[in-house]
Design a protein around this motif. Structure first.
Motif, short mmCIF file in Angstrom:
data_model
loop_
_atom_site.label_atom_id
_atom_site.label_comp_id
_atom_site.label_asym_id
_atom_site.label_seq_id
_atom_site.Cartn_x
_atom_site.Cartn_y
_atom_site.Cartn_z
N THR A 83 14.94 24.09 -71.99
CA THR A 83 13.19 24.96 -72.20
C THR A 83 13.53 25.99 -70.89
O THR A 83 14.35 25.64 -69.70
CB THR A 83 12.33 24.99 -72.21
N ARG A 84 12.60 27.18 -71.05
CA ARG A 84 12.73 28.02 -69.95
C ARG A 84 11.32 27.77 -69.52
O ARG A 84 10.63 29.36 -69.12
CB ARG A 84 12.91 29.47 -70.43
N ARG A 85 10.93 26.69 -69.00
CA ARG A 85 9.41 26.10 -68.74
C ARG A 85 9.52 26.52 -67.99
O ARG A 85 8.36 27.49 -67.46
CB ARG A 85 9.71 24.97 -69.76
N ASP A 86 10.11 26.70 -66.27
CA ASP A 86 9.44 26.97 -64.96
C ASP A 86 9.88 27.86 -64.95
O ASP A 86 8.61 28.89 -64.79
CB ASP A 86 10.83 25.68 -63.94
N ALA A 87 10.08 29.12 -65.33
CA ALA A 87 10.20 30.38 -65.07
C ALA A 87 9.34 31.17 -66.30
O ALA A 87 8.84 32.19 -65.53
CB ALA A 87 11.73 31.08 -65.99
N VAL A 88 8.36 30.42 -67.01
CA VAL A 88 7.19 31.32 -67.60
C VAL A 88 5.95 30.83 -67.11
O VAL A 88 5.37 31.68 -67.00
CB VAL A 88 7.57 30.32 -69.20
N LEU A 89 6.35 29.46 -66.23
CA LEU A 89 5.25 29.01 -65.18
C LEU A 89 5.48 29.43 -64.56
O LEU A 89 3.62 30.26 -64.07
CB LEU A 89 5.30 27.71 -65.52
N ARG A 90 5.85 30.91 -63.31
CA ARG A 90 6.31 31.07 -62.61
C ARG A 90 5.07 32.21 -62.99
O ARG A 90 4.39 33.17 -61.77
CB ARG A 90 7.53 31.23 -62.05
N LEU A 91 5.95 32.70 -64.13
CA LEU A 91 5.59 34.13 -64.12
C LEU A 91 3.65 34.11 -65.44
O LEU A 91 2.94 34.74 -64.50
CB LEU A 91 6.12 34.98 -65.91
#
Length: 404
Positions: A83-91
């Motif tokens: 998933t792209r969890r980390d990138a979305v969490l940063r946003l």
């Protein structure tokens, strides 16, 4: 609603009682008051962190609630298990750190879902869908406190638009279970995580089918928190009467109304004969001077009408700038060169002008009190001793105890 003040139901009056850490009243003390955000949710889709800083500043100068359209399953998990969890969490954290409320979009939708899902047996696809809902709600708990829990359920069981001929797994599941049970699946899984997320049932269908679905969902005891209404006005502004009629029809369910996706174009209008907006394709769709003036006038009419209606709790504009606008339409409030259109200025004059309390200085009385009147929302109160935040609710006068 007051005839003299169509926004009376949005305003609040409060007596703020200020004390020090020992509970002693701060009498005869200078106090600075600054509004931080509205109780009403003035939202927009989030601008990415790699966007120009000036664009992010324009976003923050106008809006206080961000929809994160980063949870389309096919983009969030393009490969199974990655998933792209980390990138979305940063946003999400970037916006939350700046006092912005967050909503995730969407948890369940039949479009932009992973292609690998369609190839699986339906029971396995259902198990993964349920787990995906729980995972996202759990992973973003404390940051994202609202979700479009299921998107466009009316059309879901009959959606058939797959380019490679592989049957859509979410469509097949919806056809098997029925619309109401698909809503139950989404809501039950989101609730099972134990967070207090606000769950929105969202649809572009604003007609009888959606009304019947809501009736059936509520009759089935499925606890949704708000009704989501989409209106991409690429073919022209609905008008005040049209907006009021829609709000009145859906307000009868007794739930808050969230206008989750709204747009107005600043160029030529899409031809009226187009039924599915996705079918309209042009080589270029520019913003025009005449169109920008029309957009500015209509966005004021649009927001005034919706804020006047007591059932409406939230409006989300879908796309700040033309560079990322849906379908390539000139529907943003900012041009592709990063300059604000007249519609941005006109909306700013409402949200952060007419409906906003300008910074002011007051002095407490002998009991440490000041009075505050303005649109319901969050206010920062600062003295030489420190800073505190007070929530002003709409309606009758209230007393708020605060320490500064």
């Amino acid at each position: 609603m007051s005839d003299a003040d169509p926004y009376a139901h949005r305003r609040g009056d409060a007596v703020i009682e200020l004390t020090d850490e020992r509970g002693v009243a701060l009498s005869d003390t200078d106090v600075q008051v600054r509004q931080l955000r509205h109780a009403f949710q003035f939202g927009c889709t989030a601008v990415d962190l790699d966007a120009d800083e000036s664009l992010r500043s324009l976003w923050l100068d106008l809006f206080d609630t961000a929809t994160l359209p980063r949870f389309y399953w096919g983009r969030y998990e393009p490969e199974r298990g990655r998933t792209r969890r980390d990138a979305v969490l940063r946003l999400a954290r970037w916006y939350a750190e700046r006092g912005v409320r967050l909503k995730g979009h969407p948890l369940v939708w039949h479009t932009v879902k992973p292609r690998w899902l369609d190839e699986l047996p339906l029971p396995e696809a259902e198990t993964l869908l349920r787990g995906r809902i729980r995972r996202e709600v759990r992973d973003f708990a404390g940051l994202v406190d609202a979700w479009d829990v299921i998107n466009e359920t009316v059309i879901m069981p009959r959606f058939d638009n797959e380019p490679d001929g592989i049957a859509n797994a979410v469509t097949r599941l919806a056809a098997q279970k029925g619309r109401v049970e698909m809503v139950r699946l989404a809501v039950d899984e989101a609730r099972s995580v134990g967070t207090a997320s606000l769950l929105v049932l969202n649809d572009f269908d604003l007609g009888p089918e959606y009304e019947h679905l809501i009736e059936d969902v509520l009759d089935a005891g499925i606890p949704i928190d708000a009704i989501g209404l989409q209106s991409h006005m690429h073919q022209g502004f609905r008008g005040e009467d049209g907006l009021r009629e829609i709000c009145d029809r859906f307000a009868r369910f007794g739930l808050p109304l969230h206008w989750t996706e709204t747009t107005l174009v600043s160029g030529d209008l899409m031809p009226a004969e187009i039924v599915d907006l996705n079918d309209y394709r042009v080589d270029a769709w520019p913003s025009t001077a005449q169109g920008e003036q029309r957009q500015a006038a209509e966005i004021v009419r649009h927001y005034r009408t919706l804020v006047e209606h007591p059932a409406v709790q939230s409006i989300t504009y879908w796309g700040l700038d033309d560079a990322t606008a849906w379908l390539g339409a000139p529907a943003g409030l900012v041009r592709t060169d990063g300059t604000p259109k007249p519609a941005y200025r006109a909306l700013h004059d409402l949200i952060r002008g007419e409906w906003w309390l300008p910074p002011q200085t007051s002095r407490t009385d002998q009991a440490g009190r000041i009075t505050l009147a303005g649109f319901a929302g969050t206010y920062e109160i600062t003295t030489a001793r420190g800073r505190t935040v007070a929530e002003i609710r709409p309606g009758a006068s209230q007393t708020v105890a605060a320490m500064a």
